[in-house]
Design an enzyme around this catalytic site. Structure first.
Site, PDB file in Angstrom:
ATOM      1  N   GLY A  91       0.783  -1.147   0.143  1.00 16.92           N
ATOM      2  CA  GLY A  91       0.038  -0.319  -0.088  1.00 16.92           C
ATOM      3  C   GLY A  91       0.546   0.693   0.208  1.00 16.92           C
ATOM      4  N   SER A  92       0.156   2.146   0.938  1.00 17.78           N
ATOM      5  CA  SER A  92       0.951   3.438   0.704  1.00 17.78           C
ATOM      6  C   SER A  92       1.890   3.590   1.689  1.00 17.78           C
ATOM      7  CB  SER A  92      -0.030   4.787   1.547  1.00 17.78           C
ATOM      8  OG  SER A  92      -1.113   4.946   0.723  1.00 17.78           O
ATOM      9  N   THR A  93       3.115   2.712   2.132  1.00 16.55           N
ATOM     10  CA  THR A  93       4.159   2.307   2.469  1.00 16.55           C
ATOM     11  C   THR A  93       5.477   2.963   1.002  1.00 16.55           C
ATOM     12  OG1 THR A  93       4.473   0.546   2.622  1.00 16.55           O
ATOM     13  CG2 THR A  93       3.616   1.676   4.603  1.00 16.55           C
ATOM     14  N   PHE A  94       4.878   2.181  -0.097  1.00 13.32           N
ATOM     15  CA  PHE A  94       5.173   2.277  -1.028  1.00 13.32           C
ATOM     16  C   PHE A  94       5.920   3.897  -1.598  1.00 13.32           C
ATOM     17  CE2 PHE A  94       6.463   1.682  -6.085  1.00 13.32           C
ATOM     18  CZ  PHE A  94       7.631   0.234  -5.174  1.00 13.32           C
ATOM     19  N   LYS A  95       5.452   4.449  -0.795  1.00 12.95           N
ATOM     20  CA  LYS A  95       5.049   5.994  -1.301  1.00 12.95           C
ATOM     21  C   LYS A  95       6.223   6.597  -1.354  1.00 12.95           C
ATOM     22  CE  LYS A  95       0.099   6.741  -2.003  1.00 12.95           C
ATOM     23  NZ  LYS A  95      -0.999   6.856  -0.949  1.00 12.95           N
TER      24      LYS A  95
END
Length: 501
Positions: free
Chosen positions: A221-225
């Site tokens: 999810g958004s941790t990859f941002k």
């Protein structure tokens, strides 16, 4: 001699020839394997004649051997039970050993070449000196908190993992996988009981034997941002650069729009990169990823550690737990052609992107440590049976430098804003600067979302003291917020315990 007898004679000679060849094969090539097999009873008796060394952390032994008075003289026991199972592994009589028990078996058993002086002395004294002792990097307090907080999580998640590392050294401060298991029944000298206990765990649909912190890959999810933001910072975009956002974004090749988690998140047509990180703006990062291109995203992920297939966590660069490779996937259509829809989804940590919790912790650790990512390790020291001699002391090593120091500084500032004014507020620690990134990842059309948090803590001098990743599988609503809370508690415990150092 008549023909039938000749044929029988030829067949008999061929059979004797094959038997002779097989015997020579066994003696020349298979002897050591059979001699050292876990199923060789004489080897087992000899192995259990010598007291196995301890595995310890923070001055407490979590794997010890006790005398039984039986045919197998010593019984391996695990006082920490479920809490340390995925770190220690187990040493059974009749099934394969795992974890640190396996990777450090020779030293623990006293058969290592490093301990030959002890065995020579035993020849003259008639004694059986015990095996060597393995000291781990774990912070007992952080391990306790990680285990208890995962089990008692406030969103009812049944599966998950947490891992914390010291960003300066790579030393693992805590490692917990949920659900866990008690390794004591597996080490029983009652082989039938041990096998039954193992089979029950192996057949459990919750997979308690799985080390989710190291061997499980799920969409982050958004941790990859954080990875996408790093790529942006290295390609002409600053943290104050305005990037396109908005309530919805439909990639050119897809009729499925990407939207934000709530209408209040970046509805503006443009936001700064820092605001996009703080608010976790899906539309902004989807458009940003398409702008940067798949090659830049995949390369930056690789520089952070994605795609690495040979990483282990035990001694530095030598054996230990095998780590599953995190993957970005192809980021292309079924024909291998560039696909903006695939790229947009991948840029928010969905589609085929998969990450281990360890990789999440290493991303946060590299950001905290001025862009330097240290090689993770669990074994701090190997001590002689009498504890007077050290045969190994870990010397931290840099694994890679995924980003420069200025880029790391910008990422730290953006991740700090997530904790001070964004979705990671519950990770805050009084007296410390904490940065992080939450993530909510879709896992299937009918399954609750996964909840993620990656983060770091800096002391008053700006020195990184802990980095963490918490993953709550199928946690549903509030999962990432709860992961952030647990992450903050783990780092706080590691700090209080001196990081396990």
């Amino acid at each position: 001699m008549n023909a039938p007898l000749r044929r029988v004679g030829v067949v008999v000679m061929i059979l004797f020839g094959l038997l002779f060849a097989n015997l020579n094969w066994i003696q020349a090539y298979k002897a050591d394997e059979y001699r050292n097999s876990d199923y060789n009873g004489r080897v087992q008796v000899a192995e259990y004649k010598r007291k196995r060394g301890n595995i310890e952390a923070g001055g407490t032994a979590f794997a010890v051997s006790k005398e039984t008075g039986g045919r197998l003289r010593f019984l391996r026991t695990y006082p920490g039970k479920d809490k340390y199972a995925h770190v220690l592994g187990y040493k059974p009589v009749n099934i394969g050993d795992t974890g640190i028990e396996r990777s450090e078996n020779d030293f623990l058993a006293g058969t290592s070449d490093q301990l030959i002086a002890n065995r020579v002395k035993d020849m003259f004294t008639g004694e059986e000196t015990g095996g060597g002792n393995v000291l781990l990097t774990l912070s007992k307090r952080a391990q306790d908190v990680a285990y208890n907080q995962l089990r008692g999580n406030e969103v009812g998640a049944k599966r998950g993992a947490a891992i914390a590392v010291d960003p300066r050294t790579g030393a693992v401060q805590s490692l917990v996988s949920m659900p866990s298991f008690d390794p004591n029944p597996l080490a029983s000298h009652d082989r039938s009981a041990a096998s039954a206990a193992y089979n029950e765990l192996k057949d459990d649909p919750q997979r308690p034997l799985a080390n989710r912190a190291l061997a499980e890959t799920l969409p982050p999810g958004s941790t990859f941002k954080v990875v996408v933001a790093a790529a942006a910072l290295e390609n002409g975009i600053t943290k104050e650069t305005m990037i396109p956002a908005g309530s919805l974004y439909t990639p050119p090749t897809s009729g499925s729009p990407i939207k934000n988690a709530a209408p209040s998140i970046c509805p503006e047509s443009q936001v700064t990169l820092k605001e996009a990180v703080q608010e976790s703006c899906n539309t902004g990062f989807a458009k940003l990823g398409v702008r940067l291109g798949a090659d830049k995203i995949k390369e930056k992920a690789r520089q952070f550690g994605f795609e690495q297939e040979d990483l282990t966590v035990g001694q530095l660069g030598k054996g230990g737990h095998q780590v599953a490779a995190s993957r970005t996937g192809t980021i292309s259509d079924s024909n291998g052609n560039p696909d903006p829809a695939a790229l947009a989804q991948s840029s928010i940590g969905q589609r085929d992107v998969r990450m281990t919790p360890l990789e999440g912790a290493l991303i946060a650790a590299a950001v905290a440590n001025d862009g330097k990512q240290m090689r993770p390790y669990l074994v701090k020291q190997l001590l002689a049976p009498d504890r007077t001699t050290s045969y190994y002391s870990a010397q931290p090593r840099e694994l890679r430098q995924p980003v420069s120091s200025p880029v790391a500084a910008d990422l730290r500032e953006m991740m700090q804003s997530v904790v001070t004014g964004g979705t990671g507020r519950k990770a805050a620690i009084d007296g410390y600067t904490v940065g992080g990134k939450t993530g909510t990842a879709q896992s299937g059309p009918n399954d609750p979302d996964h909840g993620w948090f990656i983060g770091f803590a800096l002391d008053r001098n700006g020195t990184p003291v802990s980095a963490v990743c918490v993953m709550l599988e199928n946690a549903g609503k509030g999962g990432s917020t709860e992961a952030a809370r647990i992450g903050g508690q783990i780092m706080k415990a590691a700090i209080a315990d001196g990081g396990g150092r």
